[in-house]
Write a protein that holds these residues in place. Structure first.
Motif, PDB file in Angstrom:
ATOM      1  N   LYS A 205      51.490  43.762  33.752  1.00 26.51           N
ATOM      2  CA  LYS A 205      52.342  44.521  34.676  1.00 26.51           C
ATOM      3  C   LYS A 205      52.852  43.623  35.789  1.00 26.51           C
ATOM      4  O   LYS A 205      54.029  43.672  36.167  1.00 26.51           O
ATOM      5  CB  LYS A 205      51.550  45.693  35.260  1.00 26.51           C
ATOM      6  N   LEU A 206      51.958  42.787  36.308  1.00 18.44           N
ATOM      7  CA  LEU A 206      52.316  41.860  37.384  1.00 18.44           C
ATOM      8  C   LEU A 206      53.400  40.893  36.936  1.00 18.44           C
ATOM      9  O   LEU A 206      54.385  40.662  37.650  1.00 18.44           O
ATOM     10  CB  LEU A 206      51.066  41.083  37.819  1.00 18.44           C
ATOM     11  N   LEU A 207      53.243  40.350  35.745  1.00 14.33           N
ATOM     12  CA  LEU A 207      54.207  39.378  35.240  1.00 14.33           C
ATOM     13  C   LEU A 207      55.565  40.027  34.951  1.00 14.33           C
ATOM     14  O   LEU A 207      56.610  39.431  35.206  1.00 14.33           O
ATOM     15  CB  LEU A 207      53.666  38.697  33.983  1.00 14.33           C
ATOM     16  N   LYS A 208      55.541  41.247  34.428  1.00 10.66           N
ATOM     17  CA  LYS A 208      56.800  41.931  34.113  1.00 10.66           C
ATOM     18  C   LYS A 208      57.609  42.250  35.374  1.00 10.66           C
ATOM     19  O   LYS A 208      58.833  42.405  35.297  1.00 10.66           O
ATOM     20  CB  LYS A 208      56.509  43.203  33.319  1.00 10.66           C
ATOM     21  N   GLN A 209      56.923  42.321  36.509  1.00  6.14           N
ATOM     22  CA  GLN A 209      57.614  42.557  37.776  1.00  6.14           C
ATOM     23  C   GLN A 209      58.330  41.306  38.271  1.00  6.14           C
ATOM     24  O   GLN A 209      59.301  41.395  39.026  1.00  6.14           O
ATOM     25  CB  GLN A 209      56.624  43.034  38.840  1.00  6.14           C
ATOM     26  N   ARG A 210      57.844  40.138  37.826  1.00  3.80           N
ATOM     27  CA  ARG A 210      58.358  38.880  38.383  1.00  3.80           C
ATOM     28  C   ARG A 210      59.170  38.038  37.404  1.00  3.80           C
ATOM     29  O   ARG A 210      59.810  37.067  37.807  1.00  3.80           O
ATOM     30  CB  ARG A 210      57.173  38.030  38.909  1.00  3.80           C
ATOM     31  N   PHE A 211      59.117  38.381  36.114  1.00  4.51           N
ATOM     32  CA  PHE A 211      59.828  37.609  35.093  1.00  4.51           C
ATOM     33  C   PHE A 211      60.735  38.515  34.267  1.00  4.51           C
ATOM     34  O   PHE A 211      60.465  39.696  34.101  1.00  4.51           O
ATOM     35  CB  PHE A 211      58.838  36.897  34.156  1.00  4.51           C
ATOM     36  N   ASP A 212      61.787  37.932  33.713  1.00  4.56           N
ATOM     37  CA  ASP A 212      62.717  38.694  32.882  1.00  4.56           C
ATOM     38  C   ASP A 212      62.095  39.109  31.559  1.00  4.56           C
ATOM     39  O   ASP A 212      62.318  40.212  31.067  1.00  4.56           O
ATOM     40  CB  ASP A 212      63.988  37.872  32.608  1.00  4.56           C
TER      41      ASP A 212
END
Length: 238
Positions: A205-212
């Motif tokens: 979830k954290l990564l999906k907020q910051r990466f395309d």
């Protein structure tokens, strides 16, 4: 003289299926015998030795890069927990860190690890706890700016308890991601090892907020009986 790593994936070339059997020696645990037999019969271990890499893990990053193409000439790369240096060995020729590929931009490879690591030609290696205060500023100082790629093959010391080990490696991966958020250039890539087990949902979830894009991949070099997988997050939003 050690062979110079090629940085190329030659999967399947010249391999012969000759199984080596190992007998349990007096004083050796059966688990140690099984590990030794697996090593002796592992084609990636044999290839690593033949091609001059420091470990079979080098082929994991080779295979991931062949699919996602993040180790490009001119890229500035940070390898967290870089010991024994196999991922740095792969990155150096791919990003042209030595500047020996005519007409290609010259990249930079920075390896950091808690322990001292034998020098890798073309890479700059520092002994550092990346979770200490100010580590991100040190990394950016060594790079002379921000990174295009932050990658990690780190794993916490095994406790022998599957769920505990899973939680530990997810926590380690989350810490690596936090550093990546501080040092990555916009559009950058984050690659890290995790263990499948359920607790990685927060990380996803954290990564999906910051990466395309965020992909979960098990490269061919990852053993079939291992629960490890790799998260490849591309297009850092800054």
């Amino acid at each position: 003289m050690a062979k110079k790593p090629t940085g190329k994936n030659t999967s399947g070339r010249g391999q012969r299926d000759l199984k080596v059997k190992v007998k349990t020696a007096r004083g050796r645990k059966p688990s140690s015998t099984r590990w030794l037999q697996r090593q002796l019969n592992d084609p990636y271990v044999k290839r690593a030795q033949a091609e001059g890499f420091r470990g079979r893990a080098a082929f994991k990053i080779l295979e991931l890069d062949e699919k996602y193409r993040f180790l490009v000439p001119g890229a500035r790369v940070v390898d967290l927990g870089c010991a024994p240096g196999g991922w740095c060995q792969v990155a150096v020729p791919r990003v042209n860190a030595l500047g020996d590929r005519a007409g290609k931009a010259q990249g930079f490879v920075l390896g950091v690890d808690l322990q001292e690591v034998e020098a890798v030609p073309g890479a700059e290696i520092h002994q550092l706890d990346f979770m200490e205060e100010g580590a991100d500023d040190k990394v950016k100082g060594w790079l002379g700016g921000k990174a295009d790629v932050v990658m990690s093959d780190m794993a916490a010391a095994s406790s022998g308890h599957k769920q505990t080990d899973h939680l530990r490696i997810v926590a380690l991966c989350e810490a690596a991601a936090e550093l990546a958020f501080d040092v990555l250039e916009e559009g950058g890539t984050f690659v890290a090892k995790v263990l499948a087990g359920g607790a990685e949902e927060g990380l996803q979830k954290l990564l999906k907020q910051r990466f395309d894009k965020v992909a979960n991949v098990k490269p061919p070099a990852s053993r079939a009986d291992s629960s490890e997988k790799f998260v490849v997050a591309t297009g850092f939003r800054g």
